[in-house]
Design a protein around this motif. Sequence first.
Motif, PDB file in Angstrom:
ATOM      1  N   MET A 189       0.844  -1.206   0.000  1.00  0.00           N
ATOM      2  CA  MET A 189       0.000   0.000   0.000  1.00  0.00           C
ATOM      3  C   MET A 189       0.872   1.247   0.000  1.00  0.00           C
ATOM      4  N   PRO A 190       0.391   2.369  -0.601  1.00  0.00           N
ATOM      5  CA  PRO A 190       1.196   3.583  -0.693  1.00  0.00           C
ATOM      6  C   PRO A 190       1.437   4.250   0.651  1.00  0.00           C
ATOM      7  N   PHE A 191       0.631   3.955   1.677  1.00  0.00           N
ATOM      8  CA  PHE A 191       0.746   4.647   2.951  1.00  0.00           C
ATOM      9  C   PHE A 191       1.018   3.653   4.072  1.00  0.00           C
ATOM     10  N   PRO A 192       1.781   4.096   5.094  1.00  0.00           N
ATOM     11  CA  PRO A 192       1.968   3.247   6.278  1.00  0.00           C
ATOM     12  C   PRO A 192       0.637   2.982   6.956  1.00  0.00           C
ATOM     13  N   ARG A 193       0.554   1.866   7.656  1.00  0.00           N
ATOM     14  CA  ARG A 193      -0.687   1.441   8.289  1.00  0.00           C
ATOM     15  C   ARG A 193      -1.214   2.491   9.268  1.00  0.00           C
ATOM     16  N   GLU A 194      -0.300   3.112  10.029  1.00  0.00           N
ATOM     17  CA  GLU A 194      -0.762   4.076  11.025  1.00  0.00           C
ATOM     18  C   GLU A 194      -1.400   5.305  10.380  1.00  0.00           C
ATOM     19  N   GLN A 195      -0.879   5.671   9.209  1.00  0.00           N
ATOM     20  CA  GLN A 195      -1.484   6.802   8.498  1.00  0.00           C
ATOM     21  C   GLN A 195      -2.879   6.452   7.991  1.00  0.00           C
ATOM     22  N   LEU A 196      -3.052   5.243   7.485  1.00  0.00           N
ATOM     23  CA  LEU A 196      -4.360   4.806   7.023  1.00  0.00           C
ATOM     24  C   LEU A 196      -5.355   4.752   8.173  1.00  0.00           C
ATOM     25  N   GLU A 197      -4.914   4.226   9.301  1.00  0.00           N
ATOM     26  CA  GLU A 197      -5.802   4.148  10.450  1.00  0.00           C
ATOM     27  C   GLU A 197      -6.212   5.530  10.925  1.00  0.00           C
ATOM     28  N   SER A 198      -5.282   6.485  10.855  1.00  0.00           N
ATOM     29  CA  SER A 198      -5.606   7.856  11.248  1.00  0.00           C
ATOM     30  C   SER A 198      -6.598   8.482  10.278  1.00  0.00           C
ATOM     31  N   ALA A 199      -6.415   8.219   8.975  1.00  0.00           N
ATOM     32  CA  ALA A 199      -7.286   8.826   7.961  1.00  0.00           C
ATOM     33  C   ALA A 199      -8.718   8.323   8.059  1.00  0.00           C
ATOM     34  N   CYS A 200      -8.887   7.044   8.395  1.00  0.00           N
ATOM     35  CA  CYS A 200     -10.236   6.486   8.443  1.00  0.00           C
ATOM     36  C   CYS A 200     -10.850   6.592   9.829  1.00  0.00           C
ATOM     37  N   GLY A 201     -10.127   7.201  10.760  1.00  0.00           N
ATOM     38  CA  GLY A 201     -10.687   7.418  12.078  1.00  0.00           C
ATOM     39  C   GLY A 201     -11.729   8.522  12.053  1.00  0.00           C
ATOM     40  N   GLU A 202     -12.604   8.513  13.030  1.00  0.00           N
ATOM     41  CA  GLU A 202     -13.678   9.497  13.082  1.00  0.00           C
ATOM     42  C   GLU A 202     -13.149  10.822  13.634  1.00  0.00           C
ATOM     43  N   LYS A 203     -13.208  11.874  12.819  1.00  0.00           N
ATOM     44  CA  LYS A 203     -12.738  13.191  13.248  1.00  0.00           C
ATOM     45  C   LYS A 203     -13.765  13.869  14.152  1.00  0.00           C
ATOM     46  N   LEU A 204     -15.026  13.655  13.869  1.00  0.00           N
ATOM     47  CA  LEU A 204     -16.131  14.227  14.630  1.00  0.00           C
ATOM     48  C   LEU A 204     -17.110  13.118  14.982  1.00  0.00           C
ATOM     49  N   CYS A 205     -17.835  13.286  16.070  1.00  0.00           N
ATOM     50  CA  CYS A 205     -18.893  12.322  16.348  1.00  0.00           C
ATOM     51  C   CYS A 205     -20.002  12.504  15.317  1.00  0.00           C
ATOM     52  N   LYS A 206     -20.792  11.466  15.113  1.00  0.00           N
ATOM     53  CA  LYS A 206     -21.804  11.483  14.055  1.00  0.00           C
ATOM     54  C   LYS A 206     -22.784  12.639  14.227  1.00  0.00           C
TER      55      LYS A 206
END
Length: 494
Positions: A1-18
């Motif tokens: 994958m082009p990105f390290p795992r930790e970066q992917l996990e950060s990107a798909c994490g929830e920035k705001l509650c629903k």
Amino acid sequence: MPFPREQLESACGEKLCKSETIKLRNKHIGQACQLFYRSDPLKIVRGQGQYMFDEQGTCYLDCINNVAHVGHCHPKVVRAGCLQMATISTNNRFLHDELVQCAKTLTGKMPGPLSVCFFVNSGSEANDLALRLARNYTKRQDMITLDHAYHGHLTSVMEISPYKFNQPGGDPKPNYVHVAPCPDVYGGKYRDSDYPNADMAEIYTKPIRDICDQLKAQGKGLAGFIAESLQSCGGQIIPPEGYFKAAYDIVRNAGGVCIADEVQVGFGRVGTHYWAFETQGVVPDIVCVAKPMGNGHPVGAVVTTPEIAEAFYNTGVAYFNTYGGNPVSCAIANAVMRVIDEEGLQENARVVGDYLLQQCREFKYEFDIIGDVRGVGLFVGLELVKNRETREPDTTAAHWIVNRMKQVHQILVSSDGPNANVIKLKPPMCFSQKNADEFLLAFRECLTFLEKQRDGDHLPASNAVNSNSTTANGESMASKAQIFERQERLIKSV
């Protein structure tokens, strides 16, 4: 994958509650921008293949996303886009190999005369440009479109989209736009049940001939005829055999050009062919492509003949599109087309689609609510009716099933058509037979529950089930079947 795992996990994490996301959307996003499942919208934070995941990690089987054509976040597509973005992205006034390679590959998949490309950002732009090409080439303005058609959201293509302008509050149809009936032999203006043993292609193309004759009597000519090769928003319509051949002959005899809108159904979705228009044995003068081309990245194209392209050039007005055909978009489109070929996704669409259609047709023998099952490849529609004899649409049941499939089974489907009673399936092309079985099992549960619970038009107000009965990610089909049985017992006890 082009990105390290930790970066992917950060990107798909929830920035705001629903709830905060909904609050900000209500405040800053126009209300006309509607959501799926408006009463209980999904917050999707990640996708992979034919699956999407919400902020809580719930996995949903995606049966409607024809944009993620080769699967959400396909690694080869992601890699191609990232690499090109990290190198250079500029407009197409500079030479670049990705652009010409994309044009070569795309035209190489078209019938011979279609050999010149114009790159754009979306299906709306593609159809807008197609109208310009047709009107410039013929020096005429009048266009024929089909009822219930949708060709985009620009003003020019809204004018040829009855799906939009026929809605309350829609702009009136211009007098240079002429609407022919949608070739829906099951529930359309002319139904096969009313014309036994008749040539339905001839019946549905006669109105096109009548429009051309009326224009000629008025001293006018026809610029062109635009149609989706398979009408999607109109209810997953499969035209009768011979329809487009007859329609194209009529239009060309009237001096018009023929435009195929492949934005929803191109790039191998029909399984037997790369383009849906090929199923009818015709060659358009202009073809518009977009959605699947970029697997979610905004890229599209208009492909036409050298004669039409030269007439456009001879106007002396240059065509320039800042982002159309930029290196990143073309690198992604090239990757998508390679993946389709390398992974045999067109053949997968044929095999899985045939299986899915065959199994869906079996439902007609068990459930009277299934009026018609139609489709080709991974383009399938199930029309729900209150009465098979009258073919009266059952809009309420369709809406209820769409919500239950999401809430109980974590499967995403949608409904459409003029009466919103057609369950639509247009999944990513990596959709497997196992996925088809998962859909079939869930859909059968919905139909069974509906049949037991229906009382006239009254349906249960909620599709909620006990949280202990929801399906965990990665469960086997056998486990899921057991869960459905538990759900049925729980539902009966309510």
